[in-house]
Design a protein around this motif. Structure first.
Motif, PDB file in Angstrom:
ATOM      1  N   LEU A 189     -54.192  11.372  48.482  1.00 39.45           N
ATOM      2  CA  LEU A 189     -54.276  12.823  48.284  1.00 39.45           C
ATOM      3  C   LEU A 189     -54.484  13.172  46.811  1.00 39.45           C
ATOM      4  O   LEU A 189     -53.949  12.495  45.918  1.00 39.45           O
ATOM      5  N   ILE A 190     -55.226  14.256  46.570  1.00 37.42           N
ATOM      6  CA  ILE A 190     -55.466  14.753  45.208  1.00 37.42           C
ATOM      7  C   ILE A 190     -55.374  16.272  45.219  1.00 37.42           C
ATOM      8  O   ILE A 190     -55.904  16.940  46.129  1.00 37.42           O
ATOM      9  N   LEU A 191     -54.726  16.833  44.186  1.00 34.02           N
ATOM     10  CA  LEU A 191     -54.644  18.282  43.980  1.00 34.02           C
ATOM     11  C   LEU A 191     -55.065  18.568  42.544  1.00 34.02           C
ATOM     12  O   LEU A 191     -54.565  17.919  41.620  1.00 34.02           O
ATOM     13  N   ASN A 192     -55.969  19.528  42.340  1.00 31.17           N
ATOM     14  CA  ASN A 192     -56.383  19.816  40.969  1.00 31.17           C
ATOM     15  C   ASN A 192     -57.047  21.185  40.869  1.00 31.17           C
ATOM     16  O   ASN A 192     -57.426  21.790  41.879  1.00 31.17           O
ATOM     17  N   VAL A 193     -57.189  21.647  39.632  1.00 28.96           N
ATOM     18  CA  VAL A 193     -58.011  22.816  39.316  1.00 28.96           C
ATOM     19  C   VAL A 193     -58.966  22.409  38.211  1.00 28.96           C
ATOM     20  O   VAL A 193     -58.531  22.086  37.096  1.00 28.96           O
ATOM     21  N   ALA A 194     -60.262  22.388  38.503  1.00 29.42           N
ATOM     22  CA  ALA A 194     -61.289  22.107  37.497  1.00 29.42           C
ATOM     23  C   ALA A 194     -61.823  23.426  36.951  1.00 29.42           C
ATOM     24  O   ALA A 194     -61.564  24.509  37.503  1.00 29.42           O
ATOM     25  N   MET A 195     -62.584  23.318  35.856  1.00 30.92           N
ATOM     26  CA  MET A 195     -63.223  24.484  35.261  1.00 30.92           C
ATOM     27  C   MET A 195     -64.697  24.199  35.062  1.00 30.92           C
ATOM     28  O   MET A 195     -65.083  23.189  34.459  1.00 30.92           O
ATOM     29  N   GLY A 196     -65.534  25.132  35.560  1.00 30.43           N
ATOM     30  CA  GLY A 196     -66.980  25.015  35.374  1.00 30.43           C
ATOM     31  C   GLY A 196     -67.567  23.849  36.133  1.00 30.43           C
ATOM     32  O   GLY A 196     -67.186  23.548  37.265  1.00 30.43           O
ATOM     33  N   GLY A 197     -68.513  23.154  35.527  1.00 33.60           N
ATOM     34  CA  GLY A 197     -69.130  22.000  36.154  1.00 33.60           C
ATOM     35  C   GLY A 197     -70.224  22.368  37.138  1.00 33.60           C
ATOM     36  O   GLY A 197     -70.604  23.531  37.299  1.00 33.60           O
ATOM     37  N   ASN A 198     -70.731  21.346  37.821  1.00 34.39           N
ATOM     38  CA  ASN A 198     -71.871  21.524  38.719  1.00 34.39           C
ATOM     39  C   ASN A 198     -71.573  22.467  39.867  1.00 34.39           C
ATOM     40  O   ASN A 198     -72.465  23.138  40.379  1.00 34.39           O
ATOM     41  N   PHE A 199     -70.312  22.511  40.302  1.00 30.80           N
ATOM     42  CA  PHE A 199     -69.941  23.351  41.434  1.00 30.80           C
ATOM     43  C   PHE A 199     -69.215  24.616  40.999  1.00 30.80           C
ATOM     44  O   PHE A 199     -69.428  25.692  41.542  1.00 30.80           O
ATOM     45  N   GLY A 200     -68.353  24.485  39.998  1.00 29.27           N
ATOM     46  CA  GLY A 200     -67.581  25.645  39.539  1.00 29.27           C
ATOM     47  C   GLY A 200     -68.426  26.715  38.882  1.00 29.27           C
ATOM     48  O   GLY A 200     -68.107  27.904  38.941  1.00 29.27           O
ATOM     49  N   GLY A 201     -69.517  26.300  38.244  1.00 31.58           N
ATOM     50  CA  GLY A 201     -70.446  27.260  37.667  1.00 31.58           C
ATOM     51  C   GLY A 201     -69.968  27.849  36.348  1.00 31.58           C
ATOM     52  O   GLY A 201     -69.077  27.341  35.677  1.00 31.58           O
ATOM     53  N   ALA A 202     -70.587  28.964  35.980  1.00 28.24           N
ATOM     54  CA  ALA A 202     -70.332  29.596  34.685  1.00 28.24           C
ATOM     55  C   ALA A 202     -68.887  30.071  34.584  1.00 28.24           C
ATOM     56  O   ALA A 202     -68.340  30.653  35.518  1.00 28.24           O
ATOM     57  N   ILE A 203     -68.289  29.821  33.444  1.00 28.47           N
ATOM     58  CA  ILE A 203     -66.910  30.249  33.194  1.00 28.47           C
ATOM     59  C   ILE A 203     -66.919  31.632  32.559  1.00 28.47           C
ATOM     60  O   ILE A 203     -67.651  31.883  31.589  1.00 28.47           O
ATOM     61  N   ASP A 204     -66.130  32.523  33.099  1.00 31.12           N
ATOM     62  CA  ASP A 204     -66.001  33.877  32.563  1.00 31.12           C
ATOM     63  C   ASP A 204     -65.544  33.787  31.096  1.00 31.12           C
ATOM     64  O   ASP A 204     -64.512  33.186  30.807  1.00 31.12           O
ATOM     65  N   PRO A 205     -66.305  34.358  30.163  1.00 33.51           N
ATOM     66  CA  PRO A 205     -65.908  34.270  28.741  1.00 33.51           C
ATOM     67  C   PRO A 205     -64.561  34.918  28.460  1.00 33.51           C
ATOM     68  O   PRO A 205     -63.934  34.625  27.436  1.00 33.51           O
ATOM     69  N   ASP A 206     -64.091  35.793  29.353  1.00 30.61           N
ATOM     70  CA  ASP A 206     -62.798  36.449  29.177  1.00 30.61           C
ATOM     71  C   ASP A 206     -61.664  35.728  29.901  1.00 30.61           C
ATOM     72  O   ASP A 206     -60.539  36.225  29.944  1.00 30.61           O
ATOM     73  N   PHE A 207     -61.963  34.551  30.485  1.00 28.27           N
ATOM     74  CA  PHE A 207     -60.936  33.821  31.230  1.00 28.27           C
ATOM     75  C   PHE A 207     -59.810  33.386  30.294  1.00 28.27           C
ATOM     76  O   PHE A 207     -60.057  32.887  29.183  1.00 28.27           O
ATOM     77  N   THR A 208     -58.579  33.561  30.765  1.00 26.61           N
ATOM     78  CA  THR A 208     -57.419  33.097  29.998  1.00 26.61           C
ATOM     79  C   THR A 208     -56.632  32.051  30.759  1.00 26.61           C
ATOM     80  O   THR A 208     -56.394  30.952  30.248  1.00 26.61           O
ATOM     81  N   ALA A 209     -56.230  32.360  31.994  1.00 23.77           N
ATOM     82  CA  ALA A 209     -55.457  31.397  32.790  1.00 23.77           C
ATOM     83  C   ALA A 209     -55.419  31.842  34.247  1.00 23.77           C
ATOM     84  O   ALA A 209     -55.502  33.039  34.547  1.00 23.77           O
ATOM     85  N   SER A 210     -55.301  30.866  35.147  1.00 20.12           N
ATOM     86  CA  SER A 210     -55.131  31.165  36.561  1.00 20.12           C
ATOM     87  C   SER A 210     -54.510  29.950  37.229  1.00 20.12           C
ATOM     88  O   SER A 210     -54.718  28.808  36.789  1.00 20.12           O
ATOM     89  N   THR A 211     -53.765  30.182  38.328  1.00 22.58           N
ATOM     90  CA  THR A 211     -52.902  29.141  38.884  1.00 22.58           C
ATOM     91  C   THR A 211     -53.159  28.887  40.365  1.00 22.58           C
ATOM     92  O   THR A 211     -53.292  29.827  41.156  1.00 22.58           O
ATOM     93  N   LEU A 212     -53.212  27.614  40.717  1.00 28.26           N
ATOM     94  CA  LEU A 212     -53.161  27.156  42.107  1.00 28.26           C
ATOM     95  C   LEU A 212     -51.696  26.956  42.464  1.00 28.26           C
ATOM     96  O   LEU A 212     -50.983  26.186  41.807  1.00 28.26           O
ATOM     97  N   GLU A 213     -51.225  27.675  43.489  1.00 28.17           N
ATOM     98  CA  GLU A 213     -49.836  27.555  43.927  1.00 28.17           C
ATOM     99  C   GLU A 213     -49.799  26.886  45.294  1.00 28.17           C
ATOM    100  O   GLU A 213     -50.503  27.303  46.216  1.00 28.17           O
ATOM    101  N   ILE A 214     -48.929  25.871  45.425  1.00 26.52           N
ATOM    102  CA  ILE A 214     -48.806  25.141  46.689  1.00 26.52           C
ATOM    103  C   ILE A 214     -47.349  25.163  47.133  1.00 26.52           C
ATOM    104  O   ILE A 214     -46.454  24.712  46.416  1.00 26.52           O
TER     105      ILE A 214
END
Length: 547
Positions: free
Chosen positions: A515-540
């Motif tokens: 099993l794997i749990l993660n949060v990536a940023m951008g990349g081939n699938f995530g796409g363009a990152i909002d220039p105003d992004f500060t933080a966001s959370t995956l909660e399990i």
């Protein structure tokens, strides 16, 4: 549709009038114009009593030229590409009679330079498609056809001229999932146009004309798409190709009802050739068995198409009820080291996907708090940090049900994932080891949940996946789960199945996965990152595994 008429099977050479508009015998380096273009026309059904054919209106064309690479044969409402210079052209008329028609033949040489000739043919046309066939094809105008993937023999091949459907090979139910055929849709419009939707799953909430198709190696290049796809033997999977429109006609050469598609129109699997599909059987409600000969003249290809959409498997009953592993994240602090370890750093080439984050085990990025695991992606020091935890080397299993209750992050560029990887990845390597993506989400497509499988021939954007809409993905907790058996892999959101993959002994999904749990940023699938992004959370809230 307009009055549609047929043509086909007895062959006899008919007199033709040739009007040539041939270019000079030009040779410019490696660019060579075809020369000596000859065209022969044979009207179907010609005999002593029927000098202008059997009334089907079909004319078989044979073109030859020196230095020709391919040919385009243009008839009344259809045009066909042929590397061998062979085509069957149907002609129609609203009235019965003998008519003069023109056929334009263009021979293409190197560099696209061409030579063309026009011939005239005199043909008897006396065919009107039966009303019940037109009703079957388009009804009140709302019929949409698809490959009947759940039925054995929905795709196959046999000898040219054979009368046994899929005599040499017939695909099993859902056997060709993920190759770019099952999400295609075909519409025989009443005005005579033919619409091919190359991906019916990406038109919500707005129409997206991009898609991919399935075809024969080399022949599929006739489509003139951007290239790409995955070559597997003589097949090309997921060849990128957009929605398009051609025309369709009905004829009955030799008494066999036949659909002719203009241009490069095709159904199911691109085989080139005449683009004619003989209706072998239409006795079953809302269903047809079609056959066509490929452009190489090697095989007859068989298809079962239906105008009924597949049943949605909403009712789900698990076969796995014994809890074998869980983490309910009840103790605040770092993840339990007896259950989890970390991937750290930037990986090679952004973890293989050009991702922008650095993974850490810092409490700012990963911690248990108030009964939930929190993985937080943050913008800091001009870049991004996040976390990826896994059970690699600690816990792995083969077959079972995984259930994860989670609330997803939001924001352009966020890419949370709940997934599994083959435990043998260090020796077999990816994608051959297999990957099961239980849940993927991107903040740039806020309410769409993805489930995907990757393995040999289905890496990157060619993964076998489906999507479903979850309007409250980032504001409420939902259950994301997978039921994994030797026979199938089913993906669910809140206990509703939206994606079923037919597993078998030839896939890598029959060995231990972790099993794997993660949060990536951008990349081939995530796409363009909002220039105003500060933080966001995956909660399990919890993750549980049953067998």
């Amino acid at each position: 549709m307009k009055n549609l008429k047929y043509l086909y099977t007895f062959l006899l050479l008919t007199a033709v009038m040739v009007v040539s508009c041939q270019e000079d015998d030009a040779v410019i380096g490696d660019i060579v114009a075809p020369t000596n273009l000859q065209v022969m026309a044979e009207i179907v059904g010609v005999d002593a009593d029927h000098p202008y054919g059997d009334g089907s209106g079909v004319v078989n064309i044979t073109a030859t030229a020196t230095n020709a690479i391919t040919y385009k044969i243009i008839g009344q409402e259809s045009q066909q590409l042929s590397q061998r210079g062979l085509a069957s052209i149907p002609f129609t008329s609203p009235n019965s009679g003998i008519f003069n028609y023109q056929v334009v033949v263009i021979a293409y040489g190197t560099g696209g330079i061409s030579t063309s000739t026009t011939i005239e043919v005199e043909v008897f046309v006396d065919y009107t498609p039966p009303a019940d066939l037109l009703e079957l094809l388009y009804g009140d105008g709302s019929k949409t056809w698809r490959i009947k993937s759940e039925k054995a023999g929905h795709f196959g091949l046999g000898p040219v001229g054979g009368n046994i459907p899929a005599e040499w090979y017939g695909a099993g139910p859902e056997e060709k999932a993920g190759v770019g055929m099952y999400n295609d849709r075909y519409i025989f419009n009443s005005d005579g146009s033919f619409t091919h939707i190359t991906n019916n799953t990406n038109d919500d909430p707005v129409t997206d004309t991009s898609g991919a198709v399935f075809g024969r190696k080399n022949l599929v290049d006739e489509l003139g798409g951007p290239g790409g796809g995955t070559v597997d033997g003589d097949d090309v999977f997921n060849y990128p190709y957009n929605d398009y429109t051609e025309n369709w006609q009905i004829s009955a050469p030799g008494g066999s009802e036949t659909i002719t598609l203009s241009g490069l129109g095709f159904i199911g699997y691109y085989t080139g050739g005449s683009h004619q599909y003989k209706i072998f059987d239409r006795s079953a409600p809302n269903e047809m068995i079609l056959t066509t000969v490929d452009g190489n003249g090697d095989f007859s290809w068989w298809f079962i198409i239906t105008s009924e959409e597949p049943e949605v498997d909403d009712e789900f009953s698990t076969i796995y009820n014994d809890l074998i592993w869980e983490d309910t994240f009840d103790v605040d602090g770092a993840p339990d080291p007896s259950k989890w370890t970390y991937d750290l750093g930037t990986g090679d080439n952004g973890w293989g996907n050009s991702e922008s984050q650095t993974y850490t085990n810092n409490p700012d990025n990963v911690k248990i708090e108030d009964g939930t695991l929190k993985i937080t992606a943050k913008a800091e020091n001009g870049g991004y940090t996040s976390s990826r935890i896994k059970t690699d080397g600690i816990f792995a299993f083969t077959y079972g049900r995984v259930e994860v209750r989670a609330k997803l992050p939001s924001g352009g560029g966020t890419w949370p994932a709940i997934w599994m990887l083959g435990q043998n990845y260090t020796t077999v390597t990816w994608p051959a080891c297999g990957e099961i993506d239980i849940m993927e989400h991107v903040g740039n497509d806020q309410n769409t949940i993805h489930s995907t499988l990757h393995y040999t021939g289905n890496s990157g954007g060619n993964g076998i996946g489906k999507t479903t809409n979850v309007p409250t993905a980032s504001t409420e907790f939902h259950n994301y789960s997978v039921e994994w058996t030797p026979e199938f892999i089913k993906f669910l959101v809140d206990d509703k199945v939206y994606h079923t993959f037919p597993n078998n002994a030839d896939t890598p999904f029959n060995a231990d996965f972790f099993l794997i749990l993660n949060v990536a940023m951008g990349g081939n699938f995530g796409g363009a990152i909002d220039p105003d992004f500060t933080a966001s959370t995956l909660e399990i809230d919890y993750i549980k595994v049953y067998q």
